[in-house]
Design a protein around this motif. Structure first.
Motif, PDB file in Angstrom:
ATOM      1  N   SER A 219       0.826  -1.207   0.000  1.00 46.56           N
ATOM      2  CA  SER A 219       0.000   0.000   0.000  1.00 46.56           C
ATOM      3  C   SER A 219       0.863   1.261   0.000  1.00 46.56           C
ATOM      4  O   SER A 219       0.564   2.231  -0.699  1.00 46.56           O
ATOM      5  N   HIS A 223       0.922   4.021  -2.915  1.00 45.61           N
ATOM      6  CA  HIS A 223       0.512   5.378  -2.568  1.00 45.61           C
ATOM      7  C   HIS A 223       1.583   6.402  -2.927  1.00 45.61           C
ATOM      8  O   HIS A 223       1.262   7.500  -3.414  1.00 45.61           O
ATOM      9  N   GLN A 227       0.932   9.554  -5.356  1.00 42.78           N
ATOM     10  CA  GLN A 227       1.256  10.929  -4.968  1.00 42.78           C
ATOM     11  C   GLN A 227       2.165  11.585  -6.009  1.00 42.78           C
ATOM     12  O   GLN A 227       2.000  12.768  -6.335  1.00 42.78           O
ATOM     13  N   ALA A 260      -5.516   2.849  -7.480  1.00 38.45           N
ATOM     14  CA  ALA A 260      -5.294   3.879  -6.469  1.00 38.45           C
ATOM     15  C   ALA A 260      -6.230   5.043  -6.764  1.00 38.45           C
ATOM     16  O   ALA A 260      -6.308   5.508  -7.907  1.00 38.45           O
ATOM     17  N   SER A 281      -6.021   7.955   0.588  1.00 40.31           N
ATOM     18  CA  SER A 281      -6.180   7.233  -0.678  1.00 40.31           C
ATOM     19  C   SER A 281      -6.625   5.793  -0.437  1.00 40.31           C
ATOM     20  O   SER A 281      -6.270   5.188   0.584  1.00 40.31           O
ATOM     21  N   ILE A 283      -6.220   2.028  -1.888  1.00 42.01           N
ATOM     22  CA  ILE A 283      -5.295   1.223  -2.681  1.00 42.01           C
ATOM     23  C   ILE A 283      -5.820  -0.211  -2.716  1.00 42.01           C
ATOM     24  O   ILE A 283      -6.203  -0.758  -1.678  1.00 42.01           O
TER      25      ILE A 283
END
Length: 332
Positions: A219, A223, A227, A260, A281, A283
């Protein structure tokens, strides 16, 4: 015919296959443009930014696929408010199709596979990789076709809320945990909510598989990549980043995907301070066995339910709207 003219000929065939496609680009894996072709559109596009996003989209999930020992990534879909970027690696180049999914979805998988066949042969001739065996080229095209078909197929999941009605007075985390426990369809292998720092807020591993990377590491990696893509697209005329999906695997029977998406803003206490609020977020890791439609539908339902707990947030609302647009189209 020059190298560039020959490549543009094949890019043009992809552009003309759908009125919803507004730009087709070929770049190297660092995002350096090789060739491009587009049509007049109300959408203002910056080709340099698109190629940078294409490079990020294909490398974003690379670490996770290596850790999971799933090879090789076939295609990625990066959704923004106005368009989807569909990126495919062909030898040492990246093909990106900029497509207005509000007009048409999904793309014609057979036509796309045919174009991949000729592009792969030409790129092999032009960039020194030599003549590839016909079987390898056909296998590559079959993977692209299958991934495109499967992602656009599957049973639609009704748009529902999993928000618990009897936990209104409890803190956020038990309510969010209840949402994550309420999925109606077994489409995910593992899924999690993650903070901007990559820390797991809550997660589920429902596979029963002994995967070679922990859900927290998986994860966090996904992430961080998400980003990075948000940063690459900041201020873009194509709108906010709504969702990123990557498909990897040896063949149609072994395709896996990661997804995501934004999931709202979490306020950790009642203090009015921006440092007290995080954009979180969602995921997920999934098998493409069930098709892509139930995956994005269940993602929508989870995120919608969490947003009901955390409060409205515009980008998350736009993601939910985009899923409803995608599921309004069907393969014939």
């Amino acid at each position: 015919m020059s190298v560039r003219d020959s490549l543009i000929k094949h890019l043009t065939s992809i552009l003309r296959a759908s009125e919803g496609t507004v730009l087709v680009l070929l770049c190297d894996q660092n995002g350096l443009s090789i060739a491009k072709i587009g049509r007049k559109s109300d959408i203002d596009l910056n080709p340099n930014q698109i190629t940078s996003l294409a490079s990020a989209a294909f490398t974003a999930s690379e670490e996770n696929w290596e850790d999971l020992n799933i090879k090789d990534q076939v295609i990625s879909f990066t959704y923004f408010d106005k368009v989807c970027l569909i990126t495919i690696r062909i030898n040492d180049t990246l093909l990106t199709i900029v497509h207005d999914y509000h007009k048409e979805w999904p793309l014609d998988a057979d036509n796309l596979a045919t174009s991949m066949y000729y592009l792969k042969k030409k790129l092999g001739e032009f960039f020194g990789s030599g003549d590839e065996p016909e079987a390898e080229i056909e296998n590559f095209c079959d993977k692209v076709r299958s991934a495109m078909y499967l992602f656009g197929m599957g049973s639609e999941v009704p748009f529902v809320s999993y928000t618990p009605e009897n936990l209104e007075q409890t803190s956020l985390l038990p309510r969010i945990s209840k949402v994550l426990d309420s999925l109606q369809n077994p489409v995910f292998i593992r899924y999690a909510l993650v903070s901007p720092s990559g820390l797991t807020i809550d997660a589920r591993d429902v596979s029963g598989q002994n995967l070679p990377i922990s859900i927290e590491a998986f994860s966090a990696n996904a992430h961080v990549a998400f980003q990075k893509m948000k940063e690459e697209s900041a201020g873009s005329s194509i709108g906010d980043l709504l969702c990123y999906v990557a498909i990897s695997g040896a063949n149609a029977e072994q395709f896996y995907g990661l997804i995501a998406c934004p999931s709202g803003r979490m306020k950790y206490s009642n203090i009015d301070d921006s440092s007290n609020i995080d954009d979180i977020s969602f995921i997920g890791l999934f098998s493409l066995t069930y098709g892509g439609i139930p995956v994005i539908c269940e993602s929508r339902n989870i995120i919608y339910s969490i947003m009901q707990i955390l409060g409205a947030e515009q980008i998350t609302e736009n993601f939910i709207k985009s899923v409803n647009v995608l599921t309004s189209f069907k393969y014939e």
